[in-house]
Design an enzyme around this catalytic site. Structure first.
Site, PDB file in Angstrom:
ATOM      1  N   HIS A  97      -3.303  -5.183   0.178  1.00  0.00           N
ATOM      2  CA  HIS A  97      -2.801  -5.615   1.495  1.00  0.00           C
ATOM      3  C   HIS A  97      -2.871  -7.130   1.697  1.00  0.00           C
ATOM      4  O   HIS A  97      -3.898  -7.631   2.169  1.00  0.00           O
ATOM      5  CB  HIS A  97      -3.662  -4.992   2.600  1.00  0.00           C
ATOM      6  CG  HIS A  97      -3.485  -3.535   2.791  1.00  0.00           C
ATOM      7  ND1 HIS A  97      -2.704  -3.005   3.792  1.00  0.00           N
ATOM      8  CD2 HIS A  97      -3.989  -2.482   2.102  1.00  0.00           C
ATOM      9  CE1 HIS A  97      -2.742  -1.680   3.725  1.00  0.00           C
ATOM     10  NE2 HIS A  97      -3.513  -1.334   2.706  1.00  0.00           N
ATOM     11  N   CYS A 148       0.832  -1.206   0.000  1.00  0.00           N
ATOM     12  CA  CYS A 148       0.000   0.000   0.000  1.00  0.00           C
ATOM     13  C   CYS A 148       0.871   1.262   0.000  1.00  0.00           C
ATOM     14  O   CYS A 148       1.531   1.530  -0.993  1.00  0.00           O
ATOM     15  CB  CYS A 148      -1.022  -0.034   1.136  1.00  0.00           C
ATOM     16  SG  CYS A 148      -2.372   1.147   0.873  1.00  0.00           S
ATOM     17  N   GLU A 177      -1.664  -8.727   4.061  1.00  0.00           N
ATOM     18  CA  GLU A 177      -1.694  -9.053   5.497  1.00  0.00           C
ATOM     19  C   GLU A 177      -3.099  -8.953   6.098  1.00  0.00           C
ATOM     20  O   GLU A 177      -3.314  -9.331   7.244  1.00  0.00           O
ATOM     21  CB  GLU A 177      -0.715  -8.169   6.277  1.00  0.00           C
ATOM     22  CG  GLU A 177      -1.213  -6.777   6.656  1.00  0.00           C
ATOM     23  CD  GLU A 177      -1.327  -5.808   5.481  1.00  0.00           C
ATOM     24  OE1 GLU A 177      -0.909  -6.165   4.352  1.00  0.00           O
ATOM     25  OE2 GLU A 177      -1.859  -4.704   5.691  1.00  0.00           O
TER      26      GLU A 177
END
Ligand SMILES: *[C@@H]1O[C@H](CO)[C@@H](O)[C@H](O)[C@H]1NC(C)=O
Ligand SMILES: *[C@@H]1O[C@H](CO)[C@@H](O)[C@H](O)[C@H]1NC(C)=O
Length: 324
Positions: A241, A130, A243
């Site tokens: 993202h 990001c 994660e």
């Protein structure tokens, strides 16, 4: 059904033989740094800078340990960290791509990694997520080339570039991960800014350094670059993202927690850590290594924030970091 790619892989295996990497060159205890960023006015009360815990959990999911990289430290600290770590992650967030402490620390690692690779092939992977992806575009141009996008809280499949299979990041992509990535809403976008493909094409400092691996469209149909990698170096960036599916559960957002999204996230975490295993940097003592780990800090949990658990740091206190 035996997939065509499986058959091709089997054929390739019969022709080339299966290559097991030389065990002695593999680092089975990789440690990856994550860069802190300046707290905004809401977070300032908890500490001057912060790192979302999800980035450490993500690294751990791939089989590595994490170390926080603090901002506004002296050159000696960054030299030491570069020589001790096996890779670095530039996380998401919201600070300046050019003048923040985060950007300055990131640039130090970027320059060191490129120089080390050019001088003796020293392998130091860099991953940008990001804002970390966006910082990667600023690293090679010295400019903020982003424009506005309407892509906050939207999960998308990737639109792969035509030669994505030749990339480092995707050349060994398993068939199921390819299917999920190309068809399902498995990449979590949380951005208001992005890089347009036309900007990339018009900027030699970008297109000589990176190759675009995927694009996507925001809610208005405007196209942004969603995945890229450096042509020559182990440097990777995702505007989305990886994660989030495993580690962000705030129901205010529409994060895909399905097995497809989790599988995709695990692929990228494993990829990053595999890259880090190719680095043989290490801390000079075990004590120094232990004192540097994120395990020495306590996260603060906010159930209602974009990043739910965060580690905070103050400029003046620097607990347990013992670097001499
Ligand atoms: C940073 O300093 C502030 C103000 O003294 C304090 O409230 C906060 O707990 C500190 N944070 C950390 C992580 O040390
Ligand atoms: C994926 O997300 C888009 C945009 O939110 C939506 O229009 C589409 O129906 C979703 N597709 C699937 C397979 O869930």
């Amino acid at each position: 059904m035996l997939h065509q790619t499986t058959i091709l892989a089997l054929l390739a295996l019969m022709v080339n033989g299966y290559k097991i990497p030389d065990e002695h060159s593999i680092n089975y205890r990789p440690i990856i740094g994550v860069i802190a960023q300046e707290s905004d006015s809401n977070l300032k009360q908890y500490g001057d800078t912060y790192i979302p815990a999800a980035y450490f959990q993500y690294i751990e999911m791939g089989g590595a340990r994490g170390v926080p990289i603090l901002v506004q430290k002296d050159a000696e600290y960054y030299d030491k960290m570069f020589d001790s770590l096996n890779g670095i992650l530039f996380p998401g967030g919201g600070v300046s791509l050019l003048i923040s402490g985060y950007a300055k620390a990131a640039k130090i690692f970027f320059d060191k990694a490129v120089k080390a690779y050019d001088s003796d092939g020293d392998y130091f992977p860099i991953w940008g997520t990001c804002m970390g992806f966006q910082i990667l575009t600023a690293m090679t141009t010295g400019k903020d080339l982003l424009t506005y996008f309407d892509a906050e809280d939207i999960a998308l499949p990737l639109k792969f570039s035509s030669d994505f299979e030749k990339s480092h990041l995707f050349k060994d992509l398993p068939e199921d991960v390819y299917q999920y990535l190309s068809k399902r809403n498995v990449t979590e976008n949380f951005h208001h800014y992005g890089l347009e493909p036309s900007m990339f094409d018009a900027t030699p400092d970008l297109n000589k350094f990176y190759r675009v691996l995927s694009t996507n469209e925001d809610r208005s149909g405007k196209e942004f670059i969603s995945t890229m990698e450096a042509i020559k170096y182990p440097i990777y960036g995702t505007q989305w993202h990886p994660e989030k599916p495993n580690f962000q559960w705030n129901t205010h957002y529409h994060i895909n927690h399905g097995p497809d999204a989790i599988r995709v996230a695990q692929y990228f975490a494993s990829f990053l850590v595999d890259e880090a295993r190719k680095s043989n940097h290490r801390f000079s003592t075990e004590e120094e290594e232990i004192d540097s780990l994120i395990q020495n800090y306590q996260p603060v949990y906010f159930h209602d924030q974009t990043f739910e658990s965060m580690y905070f740091f103050n400029y003046t206190t620097n607990p347990r970091v013992n670097l001499n």
